[in-house]
Each structure stands twice: as structure tokens, then as C-alpha cells.
Design a protein around this motif. Structure first.
Motif, short mmCIF file in Angstrom:
data_model
loop_
_atom_site.label_atom_id
_atom_site.label_comp_id
_atom_site.label_asym_id
_atom_site.label_seq_id
_atom_site.Cartn_x
_atom_site.Cartn_y
_atom_site.Cartn_z
N LEU A 46 -14.55 1.75 -0.55
CA LEU A 46 -13.22 1.70 0.06
C LEU A 46 -12.19 1.72 -1.06
N SER A 47 -11.23 2.66 -0.99
CA SER A 47 -10.24 2.78 -2.04
C SER A 47 -8.85 2.69 -1.45
N ALA A 48 -7.92 2.19 -2.23
CA ALA A 48 -6.52 2.06 -1.81
C ALA A 48 -5.63 2.13 -3.03
N THR A 49 -4.43 2.72 -2.84
CA THR A 49 -3.44 2.80 -3.90
C THR A 49 -2.42 1.68 -3.72
N LEU A 50 -2.32 0.84 -4.73
CA LEU A 50 -1.47 -0.35 -4.63
C LEU A 50 -0.09 -0.07 -5.21
N SER A 51 0.90 -0.75 -4.67
CA SER A 51 2.27 -0.60 -5.16
C SER A 51 2.50 -1.47 -6.39
N LYS A 52 3.20 -0.91 -7.36
CA LYS A 52 3.67 -1.70 -8.49
C LYS A 52 4.85 -2.55 -8.01
N SER A 100 -4.93 2.96 -8.36
CA SER A 100 -5.78 3.10 -7.19
C SER A 100 -7.06 2.32 -7.45
N VAL A 101 -7.38 1.38 -6.59
CA VAL A 101 -8.53 0.50 -6.76
C VAL A 101 -9.57 0.84 -5.70
N SER A 102 -10.82 0.88 -6.11
CA SER A 102 -11.91 1.13 -5.18
C SER A 102 -13.00 0.09 -5.38
N VAL A 103 -13.62 -0.28 -4.29
CA VAL A 103 -14.73 -1.22 -4.33
C VAL A 103 -15.78 -0.74 -3.35
N GLY A 104 -17.06 -0.83 -3.77
CA GLY A 104 -18.11 -0.31 -2.90
C GLY A 104 -19.48 -0.86 -3.26
N VAL A 105 -20.47 -0.36 -2.54
CA VAL A 105 -21.87 -0.76 -2.73
C VAL A 105 -22.70 0.49 -2.93
N LYS A 106 -23.57 0.45 -3.95
CA LYS A 106 -24.44 1.58 -4.23
C LYS A 106 -25.89 1.15 -4.08
N HIS A 107 -26.65 1.92 -3.28
CA HIS A 107 -28.05 1.59 -3.00
C HIS A 107 -28.94 2.64 -3.66
N LEU A 108 -29.92 2.15 -4.50
CA LEU A 108 -30.87 3.03 -5.16
C LEU A 108 -32.23 2.79 -4.55
N ALA A 109 -32.84 3.88 -4.05
CA ALA A 109 -34.18 3.75 -3.46
C ALA A 109 -35.24 3.56 -4.55
N ALA A 110 -36.32 2.95 -4.16
CA ALA A 110 -37.40 2.68 -5.13
C ALA A 110 -38.12 3.97 -5.50
N LEU A 148 0.84 -1.18 0.00
CA LEU A 148 0.00 0.00 0.00
C LEU A 148 0.88 1.24 0.00
N THR A 149 0.66 2.12 -0.97
CA THR A 149 1.46 3.34 -1.00
C THR A 149 0.91 4.42 -0.09
N SER A 150 -0.37 4.30 0.28
CA SER A 150 -1.00 5.25 1.20
C SER A 150 -2.07 4.51 1.98
N ALA A 151 -2.55 5.14 3.02
CA ALA A 151 -3.58 4.50 3.85
C ALA A 151 -4.89 4.39 3.08
N PRO A 152 -5.63 3.28 3.24
CA PRO A 152 -6.93 3.14 2.56
C PRO A 152 -7.90 4.25 2.99
N GLU A 153 -8.82 4.59 2.07
CA GLU A 153 -9.79 5.66 2.34
C GLU A 153 -11.20 5.10 2.21
N LEU A 154 -12.04 5.50 3.16
CA LEU A 154 -13.45 5.10 3.16
C LEU A 154 -14.29 6.32 2.81
N ALA A 155 -15.17 6.17 1.82
CA ALA A 155 -15.99 7.29 1.36
C ALA A 155 -17.47 6.89 1.42
N VAL A 156 -18.30 7.83 1.86
CA VAL A 156 -19.74 7.64 1.92
C VAL A 156 -20.39 8.80 1.15
N ASP A 157 -21.22 8.51 0.15
CA ASP A 157 -21.90 9.53 -0.66
C ASP A 157 -23.41 9.31 -0.57
N TYR A 158 -24.14 10.43 -0.54
CA TYR A 158 -25.61 10.36 -0.48
C TYR A 158 -26.18 11.41 -1.41
N THR A 159 -27.20 10.98 -2.20
CA THR A 159 -27.89 11.90 -3.11
C THR A 159 -29.38 11.85 -2.80
#
Length: 409
Positions: A100-106, A266-276, A73-84
Motif C-alpha cells: 500500500l503506497s501513499a503520497t504524503l503532504s509536506k 511517497s511511502v509504501s508498506v507491504g508484505v512479501k511472501h517467498l515460497a519454499a 494525502l496529496t493523492s488517493a492511496p494505491e494498493l498493488a499486488v505483484d506475483y512472480t
């Protein structure tokens, strides 16, 4: 109330085997000697070193190093929360996203970061050795100042005692009419000068004693630190030079790591919730992302890194050359200093043999008071020069050990 031993109790104690009595006596002597022992150089160094801010900073640095992130890891992982917020009138549902995103070392970065972490660990140890070496030098310098003042005070006290006895003898002769009263003035003047000098020396010694207690936290002052000349050590093992080498290596690795940051993923993985909404049902989506920086540090940052590398390389070169020069100079001076000690000690011994003869000549009136004072001053100056030469030679041995990077044990 203290009870007196009964005859039978005393008899029982007297029947104690002699071996046990001798063992108890030896244990008592050992405990007494340990209680009265003055601090050794090693104990004083450890006590003073543990109390320094540098030691506390190194402990904190060691803790941070142990908590470092993995090399991949080149930097500490980051957690992001977005709301619309949604708009029901427009059939737009609200949504939120957690990622959750993190920058990986080559591979080349991973290798460089591994080397950087290893260098960081060595840098902590070399800095600890370097700081202890510095404190060793401070304590040794303190010791030689203390020795010089102690020796001056001892010599001054002897002169003061001798001058007081001579003045008493002279006053007796003056009362008997065998000497003029004017002969008393040079002795009185010299006596006052010695008293003033003694007060100055005592004040300086008191200041040094306070300094030692503040450094070490110990009340007892040392009285017998011995320093033997160490064998010449390889220059690369010197604590100061090793510290400079590790700093230069650290700067080079940081520079390499900066150049390798281009195209670092930099790789990120997350979950997106769409309301009905009225038109669509509720849905949960998996979100994956990948980003690649297309450039490296800018001109100013790279220039600062080159400047840091150049400064560390120059500092290492200067330290290496300075140590080599100082070692060569001191190695050439030690034989001459030893020869001077031998010569002055012989002169001092010869002058001391003349002291009693000249003193008797003054008592018998064959030598004037002023001439006797001149003889005394000459003898005392030779003795002081011999003492100073001896201390200078011993301090030179101490300096030689310090230049070799050797900490006395």
C-alpha cells in the motif's frame, strides 16, 4: 343520499356560540385566500432554482467535497499486488507481494491544501449565491416583459372597446343621413389594426405564460410583484464579484500547490511472501519503500497555470469595473426617470380631461372623423408613454437592486 337536517339538529347548530362561528368563518376565508394566492417572487425563485441543472451540479459537487481525502494525502492511496512465478528446476521459488503506497503532504503543502479545501467550500456557497442571483434577474426581466404586455393589452382592449362604440354610433348617424358613409372607413381601418395588435399581444403573453410555468412548475401566474429600492451595498458583497474572487483565489492556491510538489515523499508498506524451494524454506518479509520526485510540473503545465491565474485576475477586475460603472450610471439616471414619470403623468391627465370634450365635438359634427382619430391617437400615445415611463422607472429600481446583488424577498 344527502340527508336533510332535522329540526333539533338545526336548533343545536344555531345554539353554537357566535365566537366559534366567527372563528370557523375566518379559517374558511384564510384557506380560500391561500388557495387563490398567486406565487410570490420568493416562491417562484425557489421553485425555478431547484429545477435547474446548476443546482443539481452544485449538490453533486457538495457531495464530492464531503468525500474528499484528508489534507495530509496529496493523492488517493494505491494498493498493488505483484506475483512472480517460480522455477523448481532452477531452485527459484514463486513469490507474491502486497503493498500500500501513499503520497504524503509536506508541511507547506498541508497548509496550502487546507486553504484549498476551505476555498473549495466557499466556492460552492458563492456559486450557489451567484446562480440564485442570476435566476433572480431572469425572473425580474420576465416580470417586466409580462407587465409591459399586460399594460399594452389593457390599453389596446380599451381602445378597441371605444372604437367599437364609436363605429356603432357613426353607423347610426349614417343610417339617419347625418354623416357620409366615407366617415366610416378610417374607423374601420383603425379597428382592424387594433384587433390585429390584440392578437399579437395575446400570442406574446401566452408565450411568456408558458415560459413561467416551465421555469417554476407552477400553474398560477403572478399579479403583484413589488420591488422597492434597496440601499447601496458594499461592492465586495456582490454575489458575482465574490464568486470571481473565490475563483481567483482557487487558481492561485492550485498554482502554489503545484510548485510545492518537488520532494514530496511517497511511502509504501507491504508484505512479501517467498515460497519454499529445495534449498530455502518459506519466508514472509516486511517491505518498506520511500520515493522522492526531484522536479515539478513541466513548462507546459506551469504555463497553463499562469494563464489560468491571469484569466481569473482579469475576470475579477472586469467584473468589478463593470459593476461600478453600471451602478454609477443607473444612480445618475434614476432621478431623471422619476422626473419624466411625473411630467408624463401630468400630461396624460391633462389630455384625458380633453377626451370627453373632443368626443362630444365629434358626435355633434364639429370635428371630422379623421381629426377625431388624430386627437384620440395623441391622447392614447400620451397615456402609453406615461405607462411606459412608469414601468421603465420601476424596472430601473429592479435593475438597481440587481446591481447591488440584492435578491427581493
Amino acid at each position: 343520499m344527502i340527508r336533510q337536517p332535522q329540526p333539533e339538529q338545526a336548533a343545536g347548530r344555531s345554539a353554537c356560540p357566535k365566537a366559534v362561528q366567527q372563528l370557523l368563518y375566518l379559517l374558511l376565508l384564510t384557506a380560500t385566500s391561500q388557495a387563490d394566492a398567486t406565487p410570490s417572487f420568493t416562491a417562484a425563485l425557489e421553485a425555478s432554482w431547484q429545477a435547474t441543472p446548476e443546482q443539481q451540479a452544485l449538490r453533486a459537487t457538495q457531495t464530492l467535497y464531503q468525500q474528499r481525502r484528508p489534507d495530509w494525502l496529496t493523492s488517493a492511496p494505491e494498493l498493488a499486488v505483484d506475483y512472480t512465478q517460480g522455477d523448481p528446476a532452477a531452485a527459484i521459488g514463486s513469490e507474491w507481494q502486497l503493498s500500500l503506497s501513499a503520497t504524503l503532504s509536506k508541511p507547506n503543502q498541508y497548509h496550502t491544501r487546507s486553504q484549498l479545501n476551505q476555498t473549495s467550500a466557499r466556492l460552492i456557497h458563492t456559486e450557489r449565491d451567484y446562480q440564485r442571483w442570476l435566476w433572480s434577474g431572469r425572473l425580474q426581466n420576465w416580470w417586466w416583459q409580462w407587465q409591459q404586455l399586460s399594460l399594452q393589452q389593457q390599453r389596446n382592449a380599451k381602445r378597441l372597446s371605444a372604437m367599437t362604440q364609436q363605429l356603432d354610433w357613426l353607423q347610426l348617424l349614417i343610417r339617419q343621413g347625418e354623416r357620409p358613409a366615407a366617415d366610416r372607413l378610417p374607423l374601420q381601418q383603425t379597428l382592424q389594426q387594433l384587433k390585429a395588435s390584440q392578437l399579437t399581444l395575446q400570442s406574446q403573453q401566452h408565450d411568456l405564460s408558458i415560459q413561467f410555468r416551465q421555469w417554476t412548475g407552477q400553474e398560477d401566474l403572478p399579479d403583484d410583484w413589488q420591488f422597492s429600492a434597496a440601499a447601496a451595498q458594499p461592492l465586495e458583497q456582490h454575489p458575482l464579484l465574490r464568486f470571481q474572487i473565490e475563483q481567483r483565489q482557487y487558481a492561485l492556491l492550485n498554482q502554489s500547490l503545484s510548485r510545492q510538489q518537488a520532494l514530496t515523499p511517497s511511502v509504501s508498506v507491504g508484505v512479501k511472501h517467498l515460497a519454499a524451494t529445495s534449498d530455502t524454506p518459506t519466508s514472509d518479509l516486511l517491505v518498506l519503500g520511500l520515493s522522492l520526485p526531484l522536479g515539478s510540473d513541466g513548462y507546459q503545465s506551469q504555463r497553463a497555470q499562469w494563464r489560468e491565474v491571469a484569466q481569473q485576475q482579469r475576470a475579477e477586475r472586469d467584473v468589478r469595473q463593470q459593476l461600478q460603472r453600471q451602478q454609477q450610471v443607473l444612480a445618475s439616471q434614476l432621478p431623471a426617470l422619476a422626473q419624466r414619470v411625473a411630467e408624463l403623468q401630468q400630461l396624460s391627465a391633462d389630455a384625458s380631461q380633453q377626451y370627453n370634450a373632443q368626443y362630444r365635438a365629434w358626435q355633434q359634427g364639429q370635428l371630422s372623423g379623421l381629426a377625431w382619430l388624430q386627437v384620440q391617437n395623441s391622447i392614447w400615445q400620451l397615456q402609453q408613454q406615461a405607462d411606459k415611463a412608469r414601468l421603465t422607472y420601476q424596472q430601473a429600481i429592479s435593475d438597481w437592486n440587481q446591481l447591488q446583488g440584492v435578491i427581493p424577498q
